[in-house]
Enzyme design. Structure first.
Site, PDB file in Angstrom:
ATOM      1  N   LYS A   4       2.465 -26.411 -17.726  1.00 22.67           N
ATOM      2  CA  LYS A   4       2.399 -26.793 -16.313  1.00 22.67           C
ATOM      3  C   LYS A   4       1.160 -27.624 -15.974  1.00 22.67           C
ATOM      4  O   LYS A   4       1.222 -28.533 -15.149  1.00 22.67           O
ATOM      5  CB  LYS A   4       2.453 -25.552 -15.417  1.00 22.67           C
ATOM      6  CG  LYS A   4       3.812 -24.853 -15.419  1.00 22.67           C
ATOM      7  CD  LYS A   4       3.822 -23.689 -14.440  1.00 22.67           C
ATOM      8  CE  LYS A   4       5.159 -22.980 -14.444  1.00 22.67           C
ATOM      9  NZ  LYS A   4       5.222 -21.904 -13.436  1.00 22.67           N
ATOM     10  N   ASN A  56      -8.549  -9.313  -8.123  1.00 25.42           N
ATOM     11  CA  ASN A  56      -8.468  -9.593  -9.555  1.00 25.42           C
ATOM     12  C   ASN A  56      -9.419  -8.669 -10.305  1.00 25.42           C
ATOM     13  O   ASN A  56     -10.420  -8.209  -9.749  1.00 25.42           O
ATOM     14  CB  ASN A  56      -8.835 -11.066  -9.810  1.00 25.42           C
ATOM     15  CG  ASN A  56      -8.457 -11.514 -11.205  1.00 25.42           C
ATOM     16  OD1 ASN A  56      -7.323 -11.339 -11.630  1.00 25.42           O
ATOM     17  ND2 ASN A  56      -9.402 -12.084 -11.935  1.00 25.42           N
TER      18      ASN A  56
END
Length: 270
Positions: free
Chosen positions: A64, A149
């Site tokens: 990507k 995170n």
């Protein structure tokens, strides 16, 4: 017949060829769509070769970011995401790069009856999957969006980058305790049968909606944890179908009906 495909490595597991075949049959579009096993060491040359005839392609891991770099033109949402999952050959031969992941997530959440406006959203992870969905989620004006995170500094980095788009904040997993309306798991923990270390207090039974971007035949560890606490849960199969519909519309100018396609894929998953 117009040629399309999906670049990836590995690619044998991809459901995209089946999804786009169902879209094409439903909308009466004459096209072919194939899995394209791209070499890890020379993706750009492989992709350019395909686009000598090909009209468009989806891009999955690990290409990507490379697709982002090779696109001649980018949509605003692809530029924000820093990654491209859809390429379209324009009339002049240049390649347009788009990212339909975030639109796919939002469409699937709305299909599930989730309200985003004015809600408290918790987004787990700080990798490419999360980066790709931030702008579309913030466009619906949530009351707050927390990026959590394991390494809080990576979440902080995303907050700084996207701060002007809405009420963003960052956190480590351990600091999370306040209940939220929506939790989106953008980590790959479910692939390894694992769950991010989350406090049960995040979930209010009957109110909190929990969404895992991953999917499998059985409920993911994240969805099992959430359901046991009384949350409504949904996995990422619908997101896969919705992001594909967004790409199909970009290429063909027609929007397929996703509901029967999702139902068929769900039936096959068992």
């Amino acid at each position: 017949m117009d040629r399309y495909g999906v670049f990836g490595n590995p690619i044998g597991h991809s459901k995209s060829p089946q999804i786009h075949a169902l879209f094409a049959a439903q909308t009466g579009q004459a096209l072919s769509y194939e899995p394209l096993l791209a070499p890890l060491d020379d993706f750009p040359a492989f992709a350019r070769d395909f686009f000598r005839e090909g009209r468009g392609a989806n891009v999955t891991v690990p290409f990507k970011e490379q697709a982002y770099r090779m696109a001649d033109e980018l949509t605003e949402r692809a530029r924000r995401a820093g990654a491209v999952n859809t390429l379209k050959k324009l009339e002049d031969g240049r390649l347009l790069g788009d990212n339909t992941d975030g639109a796919g997530l939002v469409a699937d959440l709305l299909n599930a009856g989730v309200t985003l406006s004015g809600r408290r959203i918790l987004l787990l992870g700080a990798g490419g999957a999360v980066r790709g969905v931030l702008e579309p989620l913030l466009a619906h004006r949530p009351a707050a969006l927390v990026i959590a995170n394991r390494t809080a500094s990576r979440a902080e980095q995303l907050v700084q980058e996207f701060a002007e788009l809405g009420p963003l904040s960052a956190s480590g997993f351990a600091e999370l305790a306040e209940p939220v309306d929506l939790i989106v798991n953008g980590t790959s923990a479910s692939l390894g049968g694992e769950l991010p270390p989350l406090a049960d207090s995040l979930i209010v039974a009957g109110r909190t909606f929990c969404y895992d971007m991953m999917y499998s035949a059985e409920p993911t560890p994240f969805c099992r944890w959430a359901a046991a606490l009384g949350a409504t849960t949904r996995d990422g199969l619908g997101m896969l179908v919705e992001q594909a519909a967004e790409a199909f519309e970009l290429w063909r100018g027609v929007r397929p009906d996703t509901a029967p396609v999702l139902a068929e894929l769900r039936r096959q998953l068992g």
